[in-house]
Design a protein around this motif. Structure first.
Motif, PDB file in Angstrom:
ATOM      1  N   TYR A 144      -1.836   1.019  -6.377  1.00 40.20           N
ATOM      2  CA  TYR A 144      -2.367  -0.044  -7.240  1.00 40.20           C
ATOM      3  C   TYR A 144      -2.628  -1.323  -6.450  1.00 40.20           C
ATOM      4  CZ  TYR A 144      -2.606  -3.655 -10.812  1.00 40.20           C
ATOM      5  OH  TYR A 144      -3.003  -4.732 -11.573  1.00 40.20           O
ATOM      6  N   LEU A 145      -1.636  -1.750  -5.673  1.00 42.75           N
ATOM      7  CA  LEU A 145      -1.793  -2.986  -4.917  1.00 42.75           C
ATOM      8  C   LEU A 145      -2.810  -2.830  -3.787  1.00 42.75           C
ATOM      9  CD1 LEU A 145       1.910  -4.197  -4.810  1.00 42.75           C
ATOM     10  CD2 LEU A 145      -0.017  -5.405  -5.853  1.00 42.75           C
ATOM     11  N   GLY A 146      -2.922  -1.626  -3.243  1.00 47.03           N
ATOM     12  CA  GLY A 146      -3.933  -1.374  -2.225  1.00 47.03           C
ATOM     13  C   GLY A 146      -5.331  -1.574  -2.777  1.00 47.03           C
ATOM     14  N   ILE A 147      -5.556  -1.085  -4.013  1.00 44.80           N
ATOM     15  CA  ILE A 147      -6.856  -1.270  -4.667  1.00 44.80           C
ATOM     16  C   ILE A 147      -7.116  -2.755  -4.918  1.00 44.80           C
ATOM     17  CG2 ILE A 147      -8.128  -0.883  -6.815  1.00 44.80           C
ATOM     18  CD1 ILE A 147      -6.794   1.876  -6.957  1.00 44.80           C
ATOM     19  N   GLN A 148      -6.119  -3.446  -5.441  1.00 46.10           N
ATOM     20  CA  GLN A 148      -6.298  -4.861  -5.738  1.00 46.10           C
ATOM     21  C   GLN A 148      -6.496  -5.688  -4.474  1.00 46.10           C
ATOM     22  OE1 GLN A 148      -7.153  -5.460  -8.554  1.00 46.10           O
ATOM     23  NE2 GLN A 148      -5.551  -5.594 -10.115  1.00 46.10           N
ATOM     24  N   SER A 149      -5.797  -5.313  -3.418  1.00 47.91           N
ATOM     25  CA  SER A 149      -5.960  -6.014  -2.147  1.00 47.91           C
ATOM     26  C   SER A 149      -7.384  -5.847  -1.619  1.00 47.91           C
ATOM     27  CB  SER A 149      -4.953  -5.495  -1.117  1.00 47.91           C
ATOM     28  OG  SER A 149      -5.102  -6.153   0.120  1.00 47.91           O
ATOM     29  N   SER A 150      -7.933  -4.651  -1.777  1.00 50.14           N
ATOM     30  CA  SER A 150      -9.312  -4.394  -1.368  1.00 50.14           C
ATOM     31  C   SER A 150     -10.281  -5.189  -2.226  1.00 50.14           C
ATOM     32  CB  SER A 150      -9.614  -2.903  -1.482  1.00 50.14           C
ATOM     33  OG  SER A 150     -10.941  -2.613  -1.084  1.00 50.14           O
ATOM     34  N   ARG A 151      -9.988  -5.289  -3.496  1.00 51.04           N
ATOM     35  CA  ARG A 151     -10.858  -6.032  -4.412  1.00 51.04           C
ATOM     36  C   ARG A 151     -10.883  -7.522  -4.086  1.00 51.04           C
ATOM     37  NH1 ARG A 151      -9.193  -7.426 -10.575  1.00 51.04           N
ATOM     38  NH2 ARG A 151     -10.901  -8.863 -11.035  1.00 51.04           N
ATOM     39  N   PHE A 152      -9.715  -8.101  -3.844  1.00 50.91           N
ATOM     40  CA  PHE A 152      -9.640  -9.540  -3.580  1.00 50.91           C
ATOM     41  C   PHE A 152      -9.757  -9.875  -2.096  1.00 50.91           C
ATOM     42  CE2 PHE A 152      -7.410  -9.218  -7.695  1.00 50.91           C
ATOM     43  CZ  PHE A 152      -8.137 -10.154  -8.418  1.00 50.91           C
ATOM     44  N   GLU A 153      -9.870  -8.849  -1.267  1.00 54.83           N
ATOM     45  CA  GLU A 153     -10.044  -8.991   0.178  1.00 54.83           C
ATOM     46  C   GLU A 153      -8.981  -9.903   0.775  1.00 54.83           C
ATOM     47  OE1 GLU A 153     -14.177 -10.005   0.678  1.00 54.83           O
ATOM     48  OE2 GLU A 153     -14.782  -7.905   0.468  1.00 54.83           O
ATOM     49  N   GLN A 154      -9.358 -11.054   1.302  1.00 55.33           N
ATOM     50  CA  GLN A 154      -8.413 -11.889   2.033  1.00 55.33           C
ATOM     51  C   GLN A 154      -7.508 -12.733   1.126  1.00 55.33           C
ATOM     52  OE1 GLN A 154      -8.168 -11.465   5.327  1.00 55.33           O
ATOM     53  NE2 GLN A 154      -9.792  -9.931   5.045  1.00 55.33           N
ATOM     54  N   ARG A 155      -7.703 -12.640  -0.176  1.00 52.11           N
ATOM     55  CA  ARG A 155      -6.924 -13.495  -1.088  1.00 52.11           C
ATOM     56  C   ARG A 155      -5.600 -12.881  -1.513  1.00 52.11           C
ATOM     57  NH1 ARG A 155     -10.451 -14.372  -6.016  1.00 52.11           N
ATOM     58  NH2 ARG A 155      -8.441 -15.128  -6.811  1.00 52.11           N
ATOM     59  N   LEU A 156      -5.399 -11.593  -1.292  1.00 53.82           N
ATOM     60  CA  LEU A 156      -4.179 -10.942  -1.762  1.00 53.82           C
ATOM     61  C   LEU A 156      -3.562 -10.076  -0.668  1.00 53.82           C
ATOM     62  CD1 LEU A 156      -2.190 -10.150  -4.006  1.00 53.82           C
ATOM     63  CD2 LEU A 156      -3.768  -8.306  -4.631  1.00 53.82           C
ATOM     64  N   SER A 157      -2.279 -10.307  -0.414  1.00 62.62           N
ATOM     65  CA  SER A 157      -1.505  -9.440   0.470  1.00 62.62           C
ATOM     66  C   SER A 157      -0.257  -9.015  -0.282  1.00 62.62           C
ATOM     67  CB  SER A 157      -1.128 -10.171   1.768  1.00 62.62           C
ATOM     68  OG  SER A 157      -0.300 -11.290   1.489  1.00 62.62           O
ATOM     69  N   TYR A 158       0.364  -7.950   0.181  1.00 65.18           N
ATOM     70  CA  TYR A 158       1.567  -7.481  -0.517  1.00 65.18           C
ATOM     71  C   TYR A 158       2.512  -6.791   0.455  1.00 65.18           C
ATOM     72  CZ  TYR A 158      -0.420  -2.721  -0.489  1.00 65.18           C
ATOM     73  OH  TYR A 158      -0.923  -1.503  -0.114  1.00 65.18           O
ATOM     74  N   GLU A 159       3.765  -6.688   0.019  1.00 64.82           N
ATOM     75  CA  GLU A 159       4.800  -6.035   0.818  1.00 64.82           C
ATOM     76  C   GLU A 159       5.731  -5.266  -0.112  1.00 64.82           C
ATOM     77  OE1 GLU A 159       8.179  -7.095   4.250  1.00 64.82           O
ATOM     78  OE2 GLU A 159       7.239  -8.703   3.075  1.00 64.82           O
ATOM     79  N   LEU A 160       5.987  -4.018   0.222  1.00 58.67           N
ATOM     80  CA  LEU A 160       6.922  -3.180  -0.529  1.00 58.67           C
ATOM     81  C   LEU A 160       8.147  -2.924   0.331  1.00 58.67           C
ATOM     82  CD1 LEU A 160       4.433  -0.527  -1.999  1.00 58.67           C
ATOM     83  CD2 LEU A 160       5.211  -2.651  -3.059  1.00 58.67           C
ATOM     84  N   LYS A 161       9.309  -3.252  -0.209  1.00 57.89           N
ATOM     85  CA  LYS A 161      10.558  -3.085   0.536  1.00 57.89           C
ATOM     86  C   LYS A 161      11.533  -2.260  -0.311  1.00 57.89           C
ATOM     87  CE  LYS A 161      11.138  -7.560   1.198  1.00 57.89           C
ATOM     88  NZ  LYS A 161      11.653  -8.855   1.716  1.00 57.89           N
ATOM     89  N   LEU A 162      11.776  -1.036   0.116  1.00 57.62           N
ATOM     90  CA  LEU A 162      12.636  -0.113  -0.642  1.00 57.62           C
ATOM     91  C   LEU A 162      13.750   0.399   0.244  1.00 57.62           C
ATOM     92  CD1 LEU A 162      13.205   1.556  -3.205  1.00 57.62           C
ATOM     93  CD2 LEU A 162      11.606   3.280  -2.329  1.00 57.62           C
ATOM     94  N   ASP A 163      14.992   0.151  -0.166  1.00 59.72           N
ATOM     95  CA  ASP A 163      16.151   0.646   0.586  1.00 59.72           C
ATOM     96  C   ASP A 163      16.138   2.167   0.618  1.00 59.72           C
ATOM     97  OD1 ASP A 163      16.942  -1.920   0.975  1.00 59.72           O
ATOM     98  OD2 ASP A 163      18.787  -1.807  -0.225  1.00 59.72           O
ATOM     99  N   ASP A 164      16.498   2.723   1.780  1.00 63.05           N
ATOM    100  CA  ASP A 164      16.551   4.180   1.906  1.00 63.05           C
ATOM    101  C   ASP A 164      17.507   4.803   0.897  1.00 63.05           C
ATOM    102  OD1 ASP A 164      14.728   4.118   3.971  1.00 63.05           O
ATOM    103  OD2 ASP A 164      16.239   4.149   5.552  1.00 63.05           O
ATOM    104  N   SER A 165      18.582   4.106   0.576  1.00 65.81           N
ATOM    105  CA  SER A 165      19.587   4.634  -0.349  1.00 65.81           C
ATOM    106  C   SER A 165      19.049   4.790  -1.765  1.00 65.81           C
ATOM    107  CB  SER A 165      20.811   3.712  -0.373  1.00 65.81           C
ATOM    108  OG  SER A 165      20.438   2.399  -0.769  1.00 65.81           O
TER     109      SER A 165
END
Length: 264
Positions: A108-129
């Motif tokens: 979802y965020l990959g699509i939105q990042s492509s849509r807004f180009e340089q205006r949107l970045s994101y980071e997903l942080k998930l603990d292995d546990s």
């Protein structure tokens, strides 16, 4: 029907007790039926609000434009992400692996990042546990969608959205934050009041309210119905400093269910 009490002796006393017990069993059965019906209604409402129609329209329009200008690799990449997102919707009423839920967010965020180009970045942080733990499907996507709408669509400057998942003291925590425009104290108070309403209010509207926060009430209802009223969404926000949504859930471990076939 009640058994007729024909004497005041021990047999009569037992008969009266039996009648009371059968009445209570009948009440509990009727209550359970109502609760299951209510749960189903809320789940159906939640499904209707999971994917914003405007998002689908904008995504398809973006893919069409990418094809027209020859950006075929980007178009194919977004088609694959959209397919992954729609495929995930087939599991909307089940618990899924947390890592699979995060894969949906990445699409979802990959699509939105492509849509807004340089205006949107994101980071997903998930603990292995937490990766092999289970979560009710599609309870994080509406939170992320709101972060996009309020953190990126309404402003021209660059926005970053961060999604974290971690374990703490035997519970699962998910935090969705953005550095967008945030909310005023009055807006935050109104939203908290909405989320504070109990899940029993099955007639509550599922459409975006005046504050435009899509699906948050549905998510809160689903969480409370499945996990208990002590769990749910907590929101903090400040004007021009962004918004943070914090979701607290119990730790869930279960055997993996049979996979749902891909949507074609």
């Amino acid at each position: 029907e009640d058994i007729e009490v024909i004497s005041d002796n021990e047999i009569g006393s037992l008969t009266r007790s039996f009648n009371v017990m059968t009445h209570r069993i009948r009440e509990l059965m009727e209550q359970n039926v109502k609760e299951q019906e209510q749960k189903r209604k809320i789940e159906l409402k939640a499904l209707q609000s999971q994917i914003n129609p405007h998002f689908l329209y904008n995504t398809l329009n973006m893919i069409s434009m990418q094809i027209q200008v020859g950006r075929l690799e980007q178009a194919v990449d977004n088609i694959e992400k959209l397919h992954r997102l729609l495929r995930g919707m087939a599991k909307w009423d089940r618990e899924v692996l947390v890592e699979d839920e995060f894969a949906i967010l990445d699409a979802y965020l990959g699509i939105q990042s492509s849509r807004f180009e340089q205006r949107l970045s994101y980071e997903l942080k998930l603990d292995d546990s937490l990766k092999k733990q289970y979560i009710l499907a599609f309870i994080l996507q509406p939170l992320v969608e709101n972060a996009v709408i309020h953190g990126c669509e309404t402003q021209r400057r660059r926005t970053k959205i961060t999604v974290e998942g971690f374990l703490k003291e035997g519970r699962c925590y998910f935090v969705v934050s953005d550095d967008g425009k945030g909310m005023t104290e009055e807006q935050l108070k109104a939203l908290r009041e909405k989320l504070g309403r109990t899940a029993e209010n099955e007639n509550q509207s599922v459409s975006p309210g005046a504050d435009g926060h899509i699906g948050l009430e549905n998510v809160n209802k689903r969480i409370q119905i499945h996990y208990g009223s002590c769990y749910g969404i907590r929101i903090s926000s400040q004007p021009d400093a962004g918004t943070t949504c914090r979701v607290e859930l119990p730790l869930l471990e279960k055997e993996c269910e049979q996979d749902v076939p891909s949507i074609t």
